[in-house]
Design an enzyme around this catalytic site. Sequence first.
Site, PDB file in Angstrom:
ATOM      1  N   VAL A  99       0.989  -1.304   0.001  1.00  0.00           N
ATOM      2  CA  VAL A  99      -0.015   0.072   0.091  1.00  0.00           C
ATOM      3  C   VAL A  99       0.863   1.284  -0.089  1.00  0.00           C
ATOM      4  O   VAL A  99       0.260   2.460   0.187  1.00  0.00           O
ATOM      5  CB  VAL A  99      -0.936   0.114   1.197  1.00  0.00           C
ATOM      6  CG1 VAL A  99      -2.034  -1.078   0.943  1.00  0.00           C
ATOM      7  CG2 VAL A  99      -0.466  -0.229   2.712  1.00  0.00           C
ATOM      8  N   SER A 100       2.168   1.219  -0.143  1.00  0.00           N
ATOM      9  CA  SER A 100       3.256   2.070  -0.020  1.00  0.00           C
ATOM     10  C   SER A 100       2.966   3.152  -1.306  1.00  0.00           C
ATOM     11  O   SER A 100       2.493   2.830  -2.532  1.00  0.00           O
ATOM     12  CB  SER A 100       4.582   1.696   0.034  1.00  0.00           C
ATOM     13  OG  SER A 100       5.476   2.602  -0.523  1.00  0.00           O
ATOM     14  N   CYS A 101       3.087   4.363  -0.866  1.00  0.00           N
ATOM     15  CA  CYS A 101       3.496   5.348  -2.149  1.00  0.00           C
ATOM     16  C   CYS A 101       4.447   5.926  -2.597  1.00  0.00           C
ATOM     17  O   CYS A 101       5.018   6.677  -3.516  1.00  0.00           O
ATOM     18  CB  CYS A 101       2.640   6.822  -1.790  1.00  0.00           C
ATOM     19  SG  CYS A 101       0.704   6.776  -1.613  1.00  0.00           S
ATOM     20  N   ILE A 102       5.528   5.168  -1.583  1.00  0.00           N
ATOM     21  CA  ILE A 102       6.861   5.375  -2.285  1.00  0.00           C
ATOM     22  C   ILE A 102       7.979   4.280  -2.542  1.00  0.00           C
ATOM     23  O   ILE A 102       7.815   3.300  -1.614  1.00  0.00           O
ATOM     24  CB  ILE A 102       7.716   6.186  -0.819  1.00  0.00           C
ATOM     25  CG1 ILE A 102       6.926   7.368  -0.440  1.00  0.00           C
ATOM     26  CG2 ILE A 102       9.003   6.668  -1.292  1.00  0.00           C
ATOM     27  CD1 ILE A 102       7.115   7.890   0.859  1.00  0.00           C
TER      28      ILE A 102
END
Lengths: 102, 161
Positions: A99-102
Amino acid sequence: MEKIIAGATVQVNDEGYLTDHHQWNREIANEIAEEEGIELTERHFEVITFIQDQYAAEVPLTIRKIGKSGIVDIKEFYQLFPNGPLKKASRIAGIPKPVSCI
Amino acid sequence: MKTNGVEEKKKIMIINSKATIESVYAALVMANGARMEGIEAEIFCTFFGLEAITQKRMDHLKVATVGNPGMHIPTMLGGLPGMENMVSHFMKKEMEKLDIPPVGEFLEMITAAGGKVFACKLAMDMFHLKKEDLWEGVEDVLTIGQFYERAWEGKTHIIFV
């Protein structure tokens, strides 16, 4: 839902991620990778093992962490799992979609 | 995310025009996020956005503490000496906790992932900047025309930050 992968019946979600990582094995990884257009090598499995260890330790995965893993740098990670490496590697490793954005 | 290889190429082109931390990070997160999704990513830095790729400046960007209602700091206080540095320091600490890298490292992540970073020729001339003043990973200095030329292949979106 149930799906037969590499001769084994496993539980997957609608995006094809295993919902129980205990059902994972290398044959399943190979077959999922094939669906993603990737032929797995030992190098891939080194990365997959790292990702699974991180998941087991409940560390959220980011591209930055992979780059600092000492296992693989970011450039090679993108080469091993082209077009969305974190998602593809996670799916092949039998863990949930990150679920990471990075 | 078809893997049959015939799908049209997708590309995001981001114009980074400001020097504040929040603005630059918006551009960086979107570029990196695009690469994470298998979408091509290019960043074009213009005007004050050049600070993000100027060697001396890139890791010392600041939050705007004046005229920024989102900070919840009265404008008069935001203008006090040291306020900008203090708030910026605090924000960088919070970002590090979320594993958000400093600007230089973030740019390296994006280029390692196949993203490209460009500088705007007109803005470079305006600020008297030379290519050697810029971060070494900058691919090229482009005119706006050359930037648009890069937008014609596949499905491209341009985002202005």
